[in-house]
Scaffold this motif. Sequence first.
Motif, mmCIF file in Angstrom:
data_model
loop_
_atom_site.group_PDB
_atom_site.id
_atom_site.type_symbol
_atom_site.label_atom_id
_atom_site.label_comp_id
_atom_site.label_asym_id
_atom_site.label_seq_id
_atom_site.Cartn_x
_atom_site.Cartn_y
_atom_site.Cartn_z
ATOM 1 N N TRP A 146 23.014 16.847 -63.355
ATOM 2 C CA TRP A 146 21.658 16.318 -63.574
ATOM 3 C C TRP A 146 21.620 15.204 -64.629
ATOM 4 C CZ3 TRP A 146 17.701 16.744 -67.477
ATOM 5 C CH2 TRP A 146 18.085 17.433 -68.628
ATOM 6 N N GLU A 147 22.651 15.154 -65.489
ATOM 7 C CA GLU A 147 22.666 14.085 -66.495
ATOM 8 C C GLU A 147 23.757 13.043 -66.203
ATOM 9 O OE1 GLU A 147 21.061 15.377 -70.548
ATOM 10 O OE2 GLU A 147 22.556 16.902 -70.099
ATOM 11 N N LYS A 148 24.286 13.074 -65.011
ATOM 12 C CA LYS A 148 25.328 12.104 -64.627
ATOM 13 C C LYS A 148 24.763 10.691 -64.810
ATOM 14 C CE LYS A 148 28.614 12.117 -60.833
ATOM 15 N NZ LYS A 148 28.774 12.423 -59.424
ATOM 16 N N PRO A 149 25.400 9.871 -65.645
ATOM 17 C CA PRO A 149 24.771 8.577 -65.959
ATOM 18 C C PRO A 149 24.517 7.706 -64.733
ATOM 19 C CG PRO A 149 26.724 8.964 -67.334
ATOM 20 C CD PRO A 149 26.655 10.091 -66.340
ATOM 21 N N GLU A 150 25.386 7.787 -63.718
ATOM 22 C CA GLU A 150 25.185 6.908 -62.558
ATOM 23 C C GLU A 150 24.254 7.513 -61.508
ATOM 24 O OE1 GLU A 150 27.879 8.491 -63.424
ATOM 25 O OE2 GLU A 150 29.154 9.013 -61.728
ATOM 26 N N GLY A 151 23.828 8.774 -61.696
ATOM 27 C CA GLY A 151 22.895 9.389 -60.762
ATOM 28 C C GLY A 151 23.575 9.980 -59.533
ATOM 29 N N VAL A 152 22.751 10.375 -58.560
ATOM 30 C CA VAL A 152 23.270 11.005 -57.328
ATOM 31 C C VAL A 152 22.811 10.178 -56.118
ATOM 32 C CG1 VAL A 152 23.355 13.340 -58.295
ATOM 33 C CG2 VAL A 152 21.239 12.547 -57.210
ATOM 34 N N PRO A 153 23.662 10.113 -55.065
ATOM 35 C CA PRO A 153 23.316 9.263 -53.902
ATOM 36 C C PRO A 153 22.286 9.940 -52.994
ATOM 37 C CG PRO A 153 25.447 10.334 -53.552
ATOM 38 C CD PRO A 153 24.993 10.749 -54.924
ATOM 39 N N ILE A 154 21.233 9.233 -52.676
ATOM 40 C CA ILE A 154 20.108 9.838 -51.943
ATOM 41 C C ILE A 154 20.275 9.678 -50.426
ATOM 42 C CG2 ILE A 154 17.590 9.778 -51.629
ATOM 43 C CD1 ILE A 154 18.630 10.877 -54.369
ATOM 44 N N ASP A 155 20.144 10.814 -49.727
ATOM 45 C CA ASP A 155 20.244 10.831 -48.262
ATOM 46 C C ASP A 155 18.873 10.861 -47.604
ATOM 47 O OD1 ASP A 155 23.265 11.492 -47.963
ATOM 48 O OD2 ASP A 155 22.537 12.997 -49.373
ATOM 49 N N ILE A 156 17.919 11.511 -48.305
ATOM 50 C CA ILE A 156 16.630 11.820 -47.677
ATOM 51 C C ILE A 156 15.499 11.521 -48.655
ATOM 52 C CG2 ILE A 156 15.191 13.798 -46.930
ATOM 53 C CD1 ILE A 156 17.827 15.079 -45.895
ATOM 54 N N ILE A 157 14.461 10.852 -48.168
ATOM 55 C CA ILE A 157 13.244 10.642 -48.974
ATOM 56 C C ILE A 157 12.098 11.328 -48.239
ATOM 57 C CG2 ILE A 157 11.563 8.933 -49.764
ATOM 58 C CD1 ILE A 157 13.844 6.960 -50.171
ATOM 59 N N ILE A 158 11.340 12.138 -48.981
ATOM 60 C CA ILE A 158 10.221 12.859 -48.357
ATOM 61 C C ILE A 158 8.914 12.383 -48.974
ATOM 62 C CG2 ILE A 158 9.265 15.140 -47.845
ATOM 63 C CD1 ILE A 158 11.900 16.383 -48.515
ATOM 64 N N PHE A 159 7.912 12.173 -48.136
ATOM 65 C CA PHE A 159 6.545 11.984 -48.635
ATOM 66 C C PHE A 159 5.711 13.160 -48.177
ATOM 67 C CE2 PHE A 159 8.042 7.555 -47.910
ATOM 68 C CZ PHE A 159 8.158 7.217 -49.250
ATOM 69 N N GLY A 160 4.597 13.371 -48.850
ATOM 70 C CA GLY A 160 3.737 14.458 -48.401
ATOM 71 C C GLY A 160 2.480 14.534 -49.222
ATOM 72 N N GLY A 161 1.652 15.467 -48.830
ATOM 73 C CA GLY A 161 0.405 15.685 -49.553
ATOM 74 C C GLY A 161 -0.154 17.024 -49.139
ATOM 75 N N ARG A 162 -1.326 17.278 -49.619
ATOM 76 C CA ARG A 162 -1.990 18.555 -49.368
ATOM 77 C C ARG A 162 -3.060 18.300 -48.308
ATOM 78 N NH1 ARG A 162 -2.896 23.088 -52.888
ATOM 79 N NH2 ARG A 162 -1.435 22.299 -54.433
ATOM 80 N N ARG A 163 -2.822 18.755 -47.081
ATOM 81 C CA ARG A 163 -3.783 18.520 -45.997
ATOM 82 C C ARG A 163 -4.024 19.822 -45.246
ATOM 83 N NH1 ARG A 163 -4.759 13.338 -43.986
ATOM 84 N NH2 ARG A 163 -6.382 14.476 -42.898
ATOM 85 N N ALA A 164 -5.249 20.309 -45.256
ATOM 86 C CA ALA A 164 -5.555 21.557 -44.568
ATOM 87 C C ALA A 164 -5.497 21.391 -43.057
ATOM 88 C CB ALA A 164 -6.940 22.046 -45.000
ATOM 89 N N SER A 165 -5.677 20.151 -42.577
ATOM 90 C CA SER A 165 -5.707 19.938 -41.130
ATOM 91 C C SER A 165 -4.952 18.664 -40.767
ATOM 92 C CB SER A 165 -7.170 19.833 -40.666
ATOM 93 O OG SER A 165 -7.780 18.741 -41.314
ATOM 94 N N VAL A 166 -4.927 18.353 -39.492
ATOM 95 C CA VAL A 166 -4.408 17.109 -38.889
ATOM 96 C C VAL A 166 -2.885 16.915 -39.016
ATOM 97 C CG1 VAL A 166 -4.589 14.580 -38.746
ATOM 98 C CG2 VAL A 166 -6.639 15.945 -39.292
ATOM 99 N N VAL A 167 -2.340 16.909 -40.236
ATOM 100 C CA VAL A 167 -0.953 16.471 -40.439
ATOM 101 C C VAL A 167 0.009 17.631 -40.181
ATOM 102 C CG1 VAL A 167 0.653 15.477 -42.113
ATOM 103 C CG2 VAL A 167 -1.753 14.784 -42.127
ATOM 104 N N PRO A 168 0.982 17.453 -39.267
ATOM 105 C CA PRO A 168 1.891 18.557 -38.945
ATOM 106 C C PRO A 168 2.886 18.861 -40.064
ATOM 107 C CG PRO A 168 2.506 16.591 -37.717
ATOM 108 C CD PRO A 168 1.250 16.251 -38.472
ATOM 109 N N LEU A 169 3.643 19.920 -39.857
ATOM 110 C CA LEU A 169 4.578 20.413 -40.884
ATOM 111 C C LEU A 169 5.585 19.340 -41.293
ATOM 112 C CD1 LEU A 169 5.699 22.876 -42.469
ATOM 113 C CD2 LEU A 169 7.049 23.438 -40.431
ATOM 114 N N VAL A 170 6.154 18.640 -40.324
ATOM 115 C CA VAL A 170 7.156 17.616 -40.669
ATOM 116 C C VAL A 170 7.248 16.574 -39.563
ATOM 117 C CG1 VAL A 170 9.055 19.033 -39.739
ATOM 118 C CG2 VAL A 170 9.566 17.225 -41.378
ATOM 119 N N ALA A 171 7.499 15.336 -39.973
ATOM 120 C CA ALA A 171 7.779 14.260 -39.013
ATOM 121 C C ALA A 171 8.798 13.330 -39.649
ATOM 122 C CB ALA A 171 6.503 13.486 -38.683
#
Length: 595
Positions: A394-419
């Motif tokens: 977690w403190e690696k100075p160069e960081g970790v390589p990212i494979d996946i970026i997720i966006f999201g929010g709190r929606r009671a309706s309309v938006v499915p579990l994942v896309a």
Amino acid sequence: MQSSKCQNAKLQQWVKEAAELCRPEAIHWCDGSQAEYDTLMAQMVKVGMATPLDKRPNSFLFRSDPSDVARVEDRTYISYPHQEQAGPTNNWIEPDKLKGIMLDLYKGCMAGRTMYVIPFSMGPVGSPLAKIGVEITDSPYVVCNMHIMTRVGDRVLEVLGADGEYIPCLHSIGAPLQPGQADSSWPCAPIEQKYISHFPAENLIWSYGSGYGGNALLGKKCLALRIASAVARREGWMAEHMLILRLTSPEGRQYHVTGAFPSACGKTNLAMLLPTIKGWKVECIGDDIAWMKIGPDGRLYAINPEAGFFGVAPGTSYDSNPMAMDSIKENSIFTNCALTDDSDVWWEGMNGAPSHTIDWKGRDWTPDSKDVAAHANARFTAPASQCPIISTDWEKPEGVPIDIIIFGGRRASVVPLVAQAYDWDHGVFMGSTAASETTAANIGAVGNLRRDPFAMLPFCGYNMGDYFQHWFEMGDRLGAHAPKVFYVNWFRKTAEGKWLWPGFGDNSRVLKWMCERVDGKVGGRETPIGILPNEGDLDLTGLDLPAQDLQELLKVDAAAYQAEVPDMENHFAKFGDKLPGRLSAQLEALKKRLG
Ligand code: OXD
Ligand code: MN
């Protein structure tokens, strides 16, 4: 007034000028030591600001003033010479005018108080990715929180040296003390005098009037997001409101994930989840902020610039987030939680309610009370190193390589579990149209739907139209190395208000599908809004989920999406000619796919 350890003449001069302006009774240069922390805590206990907790070693409870309980987005300013530089989503006052107003407020504002000078590093001290800040504050509560949330102390002054650069962060609670005047347990200024101001063209932060969270711990939202996002655009990297985690498959393959969700939408829970699927492991790297740069191999690398967690307490429990519960067993600060009769903290959603507590306003509370015991935005501050699943990297100075970026929010309706997004441009579209029901992390109405692009609406330090463009440009530079982008919604409800998805550890099932998508190992179906799992593509082993709930979670309701298009159009229209053409093209393509 001077520090013998500070070789930086510019910093010495700034401290001198701040003292002449704010007129404190004393000046203390913080060294970041345990002794300093203990002394300040002991002083705050003595005057009744802090309550030590018998059940948690070296831990303390604070109760804020009821007017000072969350970030104040209405009083937060991004001040450039031209309003267009701040853009349509930020409050703006022209720099000279704003400075004039604030200089009047700062005059003599630290009378009767000590001015603390906090040299801190965002990112491991000395790392090439780290940035140095210096916060001047008159709040000992802020000093103790900064000890946990950032790396504070003499080492930072050494790295700063004689002519290193730092970001000046001036903070006052705005409550001067007249001789003989008794202090309150949470001094602060009234709301109309609060200003959380950023001058990104000068890398400068001025905050006045609030002692709470992101308004006052200036390394976090102010420096690591608002100022850093502007610096990142100039320098070609990204400062994002994102958790960072590592997922390891049973075969030992590592995947690194970042996720942007609006405040109080479960970033801390996701960052520390315990997978319910066999053989998969999660390690936490960060729960709120990611700084990402393209590495020598062309991939995107992320570091967590913070050193602690400033998490929302209510709802945190051994069921929802056992790793957070273990992180806060000791050496932690609690703000606006309830105090139990056996000298521990409690909040709604922790476990069964005690028969009596003292609530966040200091009043007797029982389960029959009509008010909540802990404020909805009550917080814990805990060292990240105390998280049992903190990654060794977690403190690696160069960081970790990212494979996946997720966006999201709190929606009671309309938006499915994942896309899954079709490609990077579609992913940028998903991020730019992200929407969520508002939470208590900001002062204002709770539960309204608002567009919160990239979860950065309150944190983008420049015109958000330019920010969208910056995302496209990063994607162009990353090319085939770009992480895959997904959009999730853990918060679907039935018409009766029941959660459709169990969430928490079971979110690992969705993460697993994402990893398998990255490796091209699992199916998905193309829909107008992106690629969704077929019902058989999600690993639901051991989960008792009614078939009809799964169907609902993975349904794409084209008509419901169509009904949202006008809102997306209005949202985009705000950016005028700053809206990248590639986003308009994405919206047109969506409309076509929806038919
Ligand atoms: C936070 C927030 O405190 O987003 O992290 O409000
Ligand atoms: Mn946050």
